[in-house]
Design a protein around this motif. Sequence first.
Motif, PDB file in Angstrom:
ATOM      1  N   ALA A 105       0.799  -1.232   0.000  1.00 55.59           N
ATOM      2  CA  ALA A 105       0.000   0.000   0.000  1.00 55.59           C
ATOM      3  C   ALA A 105       0.833   1.284   0.000  1.00 55.59           C
ATOM      4  O   ALA A 105       0.392   2.306  -0.524  1.00 55.59           O
ATOM      5  CB  ALA A 105      -0.946   0.004   1.192  1.00 55.59           C
ATOM      6  N   ASN A 106       2.041   1.261   0.565  1.00 54.73           N
ATOM      7  CA  ASN A 106       2.853   2.478   0.671  1.00 54.73           C
ATOM      8  C   ASN A 106       4.093   2.462  -0.216  1.00 54.73           C
ATOM      9  O   ASN A 106       5.015   3.238   0.006  1.00 54.73           O
ATOM     10  CB  ASN A 106       3.264   2.703   2.131  1.00 54.73           C
ATOM     11  CG  ASN A 106       2.082   3.030   2.995  1.00 54.73           C
ATOM     12  OD1 ASN A 106       1.277   3.896   2.651  1.00 54.73           O
ATOM     13  ND2 ASN A 106       1.945   2.334   4.103  1.00 54.73           N
ATOM     14  N   TYR A 107       4.134   1.597  -1.203  1.00 53.62           N
ATOM     15  CA  TYR A 107       5.298   1.493  -2.095  1.00 53.62           C
ATOM     16  C   TYR A 107       5.240   2.648  -3.085  1.00 53.62           C
ATOM     17  O   TYR A 107       4.508   2.630  -4.065  1.00 53.62           O
ATOM     18  CB  TYR A 107       5.274   0.156  -2.830  1.00 53.62           C
ATOM     19  CG  TYR A 107       6.592  -0.248  -3.460  1.00 53.62           C
ATOM     20  CD1 TYR A 107       7.360  -1.249  -2.894  1.00 53.62           C
ATOM     21  CD2 TYR A 107       7.055   0.351  -4.632  1.00 53.62           C
ATOM     22  CE1 TYR A 107       8.557  -1.651  -3.473  1.00 53.62           C
ATOM     23  CE2 TYR A 107       8.244  -0.036  -5.214  1.00 53.62           C
ATOM     24  CZ  TYR A 107       8.994  -1.033  -4.627  1.00 53.62           C
ATOM     25  OH  TYR A 107      10.175  -1.427  -5.201  1.00 53.62           O
ATOM     26  N   TYR A 108       6.057   3.690  -2.817  1.00 52.83           N
ATOM     27  CA  TYR A 108       6.102   4.888  -3.652  1.00 52.83           C
ATOM     28  C   TYR A 108       7.468   4.922  -4.324  1.00 52.83           C
ATOM     29  O   TYR A 108       8.497   4.962  -3.647  1.00 52.83           O
ATOM     30  CB  TYR A 108       5.895   6.136  -2.785  1.00 52.83           C
ATOM     31  CG  TYR A 108       5.757   7.413  -3.583  1.00 52.83           C
ATOM     32  CD1 TYR A 108       4.511   7.827  -4.037  1.00 52.83           C
ATOM     33  CD2 TYR A 108       6.862   8.204  -3.864  1.00 52.83           C
ATOM     34  CE1 TYR A 108       4.371   9.007  -4.764  1.00 52.83           C
ATOM     35  CE2 TYR A 108       6.730   9.380  -4.596  1.00 52.83           C
ATOM     36  CZ  TYR A 108       5.481   9.778  -5.032  1.00 52.83           C
ATOM     37  OH  TYR A 108       5.340  10.942  -5.750  1.00 52.83           O
ATOM     38  N   ALA A 109       7.478   4.881  -5.651  1.00 54.03           N
ATOM     39  CA  ALA A 109       8.746   4.725  -6.359  1.00 54.03           C
ATOM     40  C   ALA A 109       8.745   5.479  -7.681  1.00 54.03           C
ATOM     41  O   ALA A 109       7.701   5.873  -8.197  1.00 54.03           O
ATOM     42  CB  ALA A 109       9.026   3.248  -6.606  1.00 54.03           C
ATOM     43  N   ALA A 110       9.946   5.636  -8.206  1.00 50.33           N
ATOM     44  CA  ALA A 110      10.154   6.169  -9.552  1.00 50.33           C
ATOM     45  C   ALA A 110      11.297   5.383 -10.181  1.00 50.33           C
ATOM     46  O   ALA A 110      12.218   4.932  -9.483  1.00 50.33           O
ATOM     47  CB  ALA A 110      10.502   7.651  -9.508  1.00 50.33           C
ATOM     48  N   PHE A 111      11.244   5.233 -11.515  1.00 54.50           N
ATOM     49  CA  PHE A 111      12.210   4.422 -12.246  1.00 54.50           C
ATOM     50  C   PHE A 111      12.774   5.204 -13.421  1.00 54.50           C
ATOM     51  O   PHE A 111      12.032   5.883 -14.137  1.00 54.50           O
ATOM     52  CB  PHE A 111      11.524   3.165 -12.808  1.00 54.50           C
ATOM     53  CG  PHE A 111      10.896   2.286 -11.766  1.00 54.50           C
ATOM     54  CD1 PHE A 111      11.557   1.177 -11.278  1.00 54.50           C
ATOM     55  CD2 PHE A 111       9.622   2.577 -11.282  1.00 54.50           C
ATOM     56  CE1 PHE A 111      10.962   0.353 -10.329  1.00 54.50           C
ATOM     57  CE2 PHE A 111       9.024   1.764 -10.332  1.00 54.50           C
ATOM     58  CZ  PHE A 111       9.696   0.650  -9.861  1.00 54.50           C
ATOM     59  N   VAL A 112      14.082   5.074 -13.630  1.00 56.13           N
ATOM     60  CA  VAL A 112      14.748   5.668 -14.800  1.00 56.13           C
ATOM     61  C   VAL A 112      15.767   4.671 -15.342  1.00 56.13           C
ATOM     62  O   VAL A 112      16.237   3.792 -14.616  1.00 56.13           O
ATOM     63  CB  VAL A 112      15.467   6.998 -14.467  1.00 56.13           C
ATOM     64  CG1 VAL A 112      14.484   8.054 -14.022  1.00 56.13           C
ATOM     65  CG2 VAL A 112      16.545   6.796 -13.419  1.00 56.13           C
ATOM     66  N   PHE A 113      16.085   4.822 -16.615  1.00 50.90           N
ATOM     67  CA  PHE A 113      17.197   4.083 -17.201  1.00 50.90           C
ATOM     68  C   PHE A 113      18.429   4.978 -17.162  1.00 50.90           C
ATOM     69  O   PHE A 113      18.359   6.148 -17.551  1.00 50.90           O
ATOM     70  CB  PHE A 113      16.900   3.697 -18.660  1.00 50.90           C
ATOM     71  CG  PHE A 113      15.827   2.660 -18.810  1.00 50.90           C
ATOM     72  CD1 PHE A 113      15.986   1.390 -18.274  1.00 50.90           C
ATOM     73  CD2 PHE A 113      14.662   2.952 -19.499  1.00 50.90           C
ATOM     74  CE1 PHE A 113      14.986   0.431 -18.428  1.00 50.90           C
ATOM     75  CE2 PHE A 113      13.666   1.993 -19.657  1.00 50.90           C
ATOM     76  CZ  PHE A 113      13.830   0.735 -19.118  1.00 50.90           C
ATOM     77  N   ASP A 114      19.555   4.432 -16.704  1.00 48.11           N
ATOM     78  CA  ASP A 114      20.806   5.190 -16.680  1.00 48.11           C
ATOM     79  C   ASP A 114      21.457   5.162 -18.064  1.00 48.11           C
ATOM     80  O   ASP A 114      20.882   4.595 -19.008  1.00 48.11           O
ATOM     81  CB  ASP A 114      21.730   4.664 -15.573  1.00 48.11           C
ATOM     82  CG  ASP A 114      22.438   3.357 -15.891  1.00 48.11           C
ATOM     83  OD1 ASP A 114      22.240   2.773 -16.985  1.00 48.11           O
ATOM     84  OD2 ASP A 114      23.213   2.899 -15.030  1.00 48.11           O
ATOM     85  N   PRO A 115      22.654   5.756 -18.245  1.00 48.19           N
ATOM     86  CA  PRO A 115      23.281   5.795 -19.573  1.00 48.19           C
ATOM     87  C   PRO A 115      23.525   4.428 -20.216  1.00 48.19           C
ATOM     88  O   PRO A 115      23.617   4.330 -21.439  1.00 48.19           O
ATOM     89  CB  PRO A 115      24.594   6.533 -19.327  1.00 48.19           C
ATOM     90  CG  PRO A 115      24.315   7.419 -18.169  1.00 48.19           C
ATOM     91  CD  PRO A 115      23.382   6.604 -17.295  1.00 48.19           C
ATOM     92  N   CYS A 124      10.346   4.698  -1.540  1.00 48.04           N
ATOM     93  CA  CYS A 124      10.028   5.020  -0.150  1.00 48.04           C
ATOM     94  C   CYS A 124       8.910   4.095   0.281  1.00 48.04           C
ATOM     95  O   CYS A 124       7.891   3.968  -0.416  1.00 48.04           O
ATOM     96  CB  CYS A 124       9.590   6.483  -0.036  1.00 48.04           C
ATOM     97  SG  CYS A 124       9.091   6.942   1.642  1.00 48.04           S
ATOM     98  N   HIS A 125       9.070   3.428   1.428  1.00 44.52           N
ATOM     99  CA  HIS A 125       8.075   2.476   1.923  1.00 44.52           C
ATOM    100  C   HIS A 125       7.188   3.077   3.017  1.00 44.52           C
ATOM    101  O   HIS A 125       6.268   2.417   3.483  1.00 44.52           O
ATOM    102  CB  HIS A 125       8.766   1.217   2.467  1.00 44.52           C
ATOM    103  CG  HIS A 125       9.536   0.466   1.434  1.00 44.52           C
ATOM    104  ND1 HIS A 125       8.930  -0.370   0.525  1.00 44.52           N
ATOM    105  CD2 HIS A 125      10.856   0.442   1.150  1.00 44.52           C
ATOM    106  CE1 HIS A 125       9.848  -0.891  -0.271  1.00 44.52           C
ATOM    107  NE2 HIS A 125      11.022  -0.415   0.083  1.00 44.52           N
ATOM    108  N   ALA A 126       7.471   4.303   3.398  1.00 49.74           N
ATOM    109  CA  ALA A 126       6.734   4.942   4.488  1.00 49.74           C
ATOM    110  C   ALA A 126       5.415   5.533   3.996  1.00 49.74           C
ATOM    111  O   ALA A 126       5.314   5.975   2.850  1.00 49.74           O
ATOM    112  CB  ALA A 126       7.584   6.051   5.106  1.00 49.74           C
ATOM    113  N   PRO A 127       4.415   5.551   4.866  1.00 44.17           N
ATOM    114  CA  PRO A 127       3.180   6.227   4.486  1.00 44.17           C
ATOM    115  C   PRO A 127       3.416   7.720   4.324  1.00 44.17           C
ATOM    116  O   PRO A 127       4.348   8.265   4.881  1.00 44.17           O
ATOM    117  CB  PRO A 127       2.231   5.945   5.661  1.00 44.17           C
ATOM    118  CG  PRO A 127       3.009   5.256   6.712  1.00 44.17           C
ATOM    119  CD  PRO A 127       4.372   4.965   6.190  1.00 44.17           C
ATOM    120  N   GLU A 128       2.530   8.347   3.566  1.00 42.29           N
ATOM    121  CA  GLU A 128       2.667   9.788   3.323  1.00 42.29           C
ATOM    122  C   GLU A 128       2.550  10.560   4.612  1.00 42.29           C
ATOM    123  O   GLU A 128       1.816  10.275   5.489  1.00 42.29           O
ATOM    124  CB  GLU A 128       1.610  10.243   2.322  1.00 42.29           C
ATOM    125  CG  GLU A 128       1.828  11.657   1.871  1.00 42.29           C
ATOM    126  CD  GLU A 128       0.938  12.026   0.692  1.00 42.29           C
ATOM    127  OE1 GLU A 128       1.265  12.990   0.019  1.00 42.29           O
ATOM    128  OE2 GLU A 128      -0.052  11.325   0.444  1.00 42.29           O
TER     129      GLU A 128
END
Length: 128
Positions: A105-115, A124-128
């Motif tokens: 429920a609290n899995y807040y993430a962002a993803f990018v590809f590096d070079p 972040c696994h913490a609640p808002e």
Amino acid sequence: MIDHLGITVADFDASKAFYDKAMAPLGALLLYMVPLEYTGGAKVGGYGRDRPVFWLSSAKDKPRDRQHVAFTARSRAEVDAFYAAALAAGGKDNGGPGLRPHYHANYYAAFVFDPDGNNVEAVCHAPE
């Protein structure tokens, strides 16, 4: 469980420039460069907050395998800042900041590809 990990990169200087910017919002920076006489001439550097835990190593050839690494963010704002910094540093979008409730429920993430095309995540696994 994991003490440290490393990835091989095709262009150390380009990857260093990317990670210098992408890691800053997470409070991490390049803490150590291994002297070249100990690496056979390869550039090897370690990033972390208190000690090096994420290592880059130069390769003679372009790496063939893509890796996934997730860095702990202390807040959702750090995830957002990581994503913005990584894109500004030349990273490619692989999923903007947001909840991934299929993990929990609290899995807040962002993803990018590096070079090198590695999938780099801040979570972040913490609640808002």
